[in-house]
Motif scaffolding. Structure first.
Motif, short mmCIF file in Angstrom:
data_model
loop_
_atom_site.label_atom_id
_atom_site.label_comp_id
_atom_site.label_asym_id
_atom_site.label_seq_id
_atom_site.Cartn_x
_atom_site.Cartn_y
_atom_site.Cartn_z
N VAL A 8 -37.43 7.83 -25.74
CA VAL A 8 -36.18 7.27 -25.23
C VAL A 8 -36.25 7.10 -23.72
N PHE A 9 -36.81 8.08 -23.02
CA PHE A 9 -36.93 7.99 -21.57
C PHE A 9 -37.83 6.82 -21.17
N ILE A 10 -38.93 6.65 -21.88
CA ILE A 10 -39.86 5.56 -21.54
C ILE A 10 -39.21 4.21 -21.77
N VAL A 11 -38.52 4.07 -22.92
CA VAL A 11 -37.85 2.80 -23.23
C VAL A 11 -36.76 2.51 -22.21
N GLU A 12 -35.99 3.53 -21.85
CA GLU A 12 -34.90 3.33 -20.89
C GLU A 12 -35.45 2.96 -19.52
N LEU A 13 -36.56 3.57 -19.13
CA LEU A 13 -37.18 3.25 -17.83
C LEU A 13 -37.73 1.83 -17.84
N ALA A 14 -38.37 1.44 -18.96
CA ALA A 14 -38.90 0.07 -19.07
C ALA A 14 -37.76 -0.95 -19.06
N ALA A 15 -36.65 -0.62 -19.71
CA ALA A 15 -35.50 -1.53 -19.71
C ALA A 15 -34.94 -1.71 -18.31
N ARG A 16 -34.88 -0.63 -17.55
CA ARG A 16 -34.39 -0.73 -16.18
C ARG A 16 -35.33 -1.56 -15.32
N LEU A 17 -36.64 -1.40 -15.54
CA LEU A 17 -37.61 -2.18 -14.80
C LEU A 17 -37.48 -3.66 -15.14
N TYR A 18 -37.23 -3.97 -16.41
CA TYR A 18 -37.06 -5.36 -16.82
C TYR A 18 -35.76 -5.95 -16.27
N MET A 56 -25.69 -3.66 -19.90
CA MET A 56 -25.82 -2.70 -20.99
C MET A 56 -26.31 -1.33 -20.48
N LEU A 57 -27.23 -1.34 -19.53
CA LEU A 57 -27.73 -0.07 -18.99
C LEU A 57 -26.65 0.67 -18.21
N GLU A 58 -25.75 -0.09 -17.56
CA GLU A 58 -24.70 0.51 -16.75
C GLU A 58 -23.47 0.87 -17.56
N HIS A 59 -23.47 0.53 -18.85
CA HIS A 59 -22.30 0.84 -19.68
C HIS A 59 -22.13 2.35 -19.81
N ARG A 60 -20.88 2.78 -19.86
CA ARG A 60 -20.59 4.21 -19.91
C ARG A 60 -21.19 4.89 -21.14
N LEU A 61 -21.14 4.22 -22.28
CA LEU A 61 -21.69 4.81 -23.50
C LEU A 61 -23.21 5.00 -23.40
N ALA A 62 -23.89 4.00 -22.80
CA ALA A 62 -25.34 4.11 -22.64
C ALA A 62 -25.70 5.27 -21.71
N GLN A 63 -24.95 5.41 -20.62
CA GLN A 63 -25.22 6.51 -19.69
C GLN A 63 -24.94 7.87 -20.34
N ARG A 64 -23.87 7.95 -21.12
CA ARG A 64 -23.58 9.21 -21.80
C ARG A 64 -24.65 9.54 -22.84
N ALA A 65 -25.17 8.51 -23.49
CA ALA A 65 -26.23 8.74 -24.48
C ALA A 65 -27.49 9.30 -23.81
N ILE A 66 -27.84 8.76 -22.64
CA ILE A 66 -29.01 9.25 -21.91
C ILE A 66 -28.78 10.69 -21.47
N ILE A 67 -27.58 11.00 -20.99
CA ILE A 67 -27.27 12.37 -20.59
C ILE A 67 -27.39 13.31 -21.78
N PHE A 68 -26.91 12.88 -22.95
CA PHE A 68 -27.01 13.70 -24.16
C PHE A 68 -28.47 13.97 -24.52
N VAL A 69 -29.32 12.95 -24.43
CA VAL A 69 -30.74 13.13 -24.74
C VAL A 69 -31.39 14.09 -23.75
N ILE A 70 -31.04 13.98 -22.48
CA ILE A 70 -31.60 14.88 -21.46
C ILE A 70 -31.23 16.33 -21.76
N VAL A 71 -29.96 16.57 -22.08
CA VAL A 71 -29.51 17.93 -22.36
C VAL A 71 -30.19 18.48 -23.61
N VAL A 72 -30.26 17.68 -24.67
CA VAL A 72 -30.91 18.13 -25.91
C VAL A 72 -32.38 18.42 -25.67
N ASN A 73 -33.06 17.57 -24.90
CA ASN A 73 -34.47 17.79 -24.62
C ASN A 73 -34.71 19.05 -23.80
#
Length: 254
Positions: free
Chosen positions: A48-58, A1-18
């Protein structure tokens, strides 16, 4: 799920907006109008960044710590969690470092950064050569032009700064003209110095970086050849399997 293209695009969108909202916070007018919204978006992005980082750690467990890009993202998120008040208030300005997460989120940017890091040893040699060249030119300029233009070539530190300024192309024509008013042949020194320090050194830097990028990123032809080789290996493996089956049936038929 973390490596899915949609998930990665969503993270990129959040980074740009932030990154955009943090830039908007520098405007007093926007802060008066929509300051609350900007702070809310900033907190949501950080969550979102914290949750995504915790998910990657898990998900990756121990292998999470073997990837330097994970360490990079962790440091950026930890900096964002430091209280922006009291002695650490200066760290509030470092929130914009979250925009650097775009580097780790976009594979093409990661390849460019990897190539630059791979080029560091070669770049260090070029920088050493450039420093030596500027030092020699500064000593010569101090001896030759110190009495003519003392505000620029009076001593070695001042000459070093002036030659660095000339290397960047900043107003070097007027500097050269000041010296040439007294010594007309001085144009030869400045032209040789600019050719060696600017054009030659710049091309060497470009050559080292391009070579490193070619080493780290295969070309389209190389990728295609590698894919064809893998396909041939699979076909040969299938042919070998069929031959083994035929050889096993032959003794049984006898």
């Amino acid at each position: 799920m973390l490596e899915h293209r949609l998930a990665q695009r969503a993270i990129i969108f959040v980074i740009v907006v932030n990154a955009i909202t943090i830039g908007c916070e520098t405007s007093a007018y926007l802060m008066d109008q929509i300051g609350g919204l900007l702070h809310a978006v900033d907190r949501i992005a950080l969550t979102v960044f914290i949750v995504e980082l915790a998910a990657r750690l898990y998900a990756y467990r121990k292998s999470f710590f073997t990837d330097p890009w994970n360490w990079f993202d962790t440091v950026i998120v930890v900096i964002a969690l430091i209280p922006a008040s009291g002695p650490t208030s200066v760290l509030r300005a470092l929130r914009i470092l979250r925009a650097l997460r775009l580097v780790s989120a976009v594979p093409s940017m990661r390849r460019v950064v990897s190539a630059l890091l791979a080029a560091v040893p070669g770049m260090a040699s070029i920088i050493g050569l450039l420093v030596l060249m500027i030092y020699i030119a500064a000593v010569i300029a101090t001896k030759l032009f110190g009495d003519i233009v003392p505000e620029r070539f009076d001593d070695l530190p001042r000459s070093l700064f002036t030659l660095f300024q000339i290397m960047t192309g900043d107003d070097w024509g007027n500097m050269a003209q000041e010296v040439m008013d007294d010594k007309p042949w001085a144009w030869l020194f400045f032209i040789v110095y600019i050719l060696m320090s600017t054009f030659v050194a710049l091309n060497l830097f470009i050559a080292v970086v391009v070579n490193a990028m070619n080493d780290t990123e295969p070309s389209v032809a190389e990728s295609r050849a590698q894919a064809e080789l893998e396909e041939m290996k699979q076909e040969l493996a299938a042919v070998n399997a069929k031959l083994d089956q035929l050889l096993m049936r032959e003794p049984a038929s006898k």
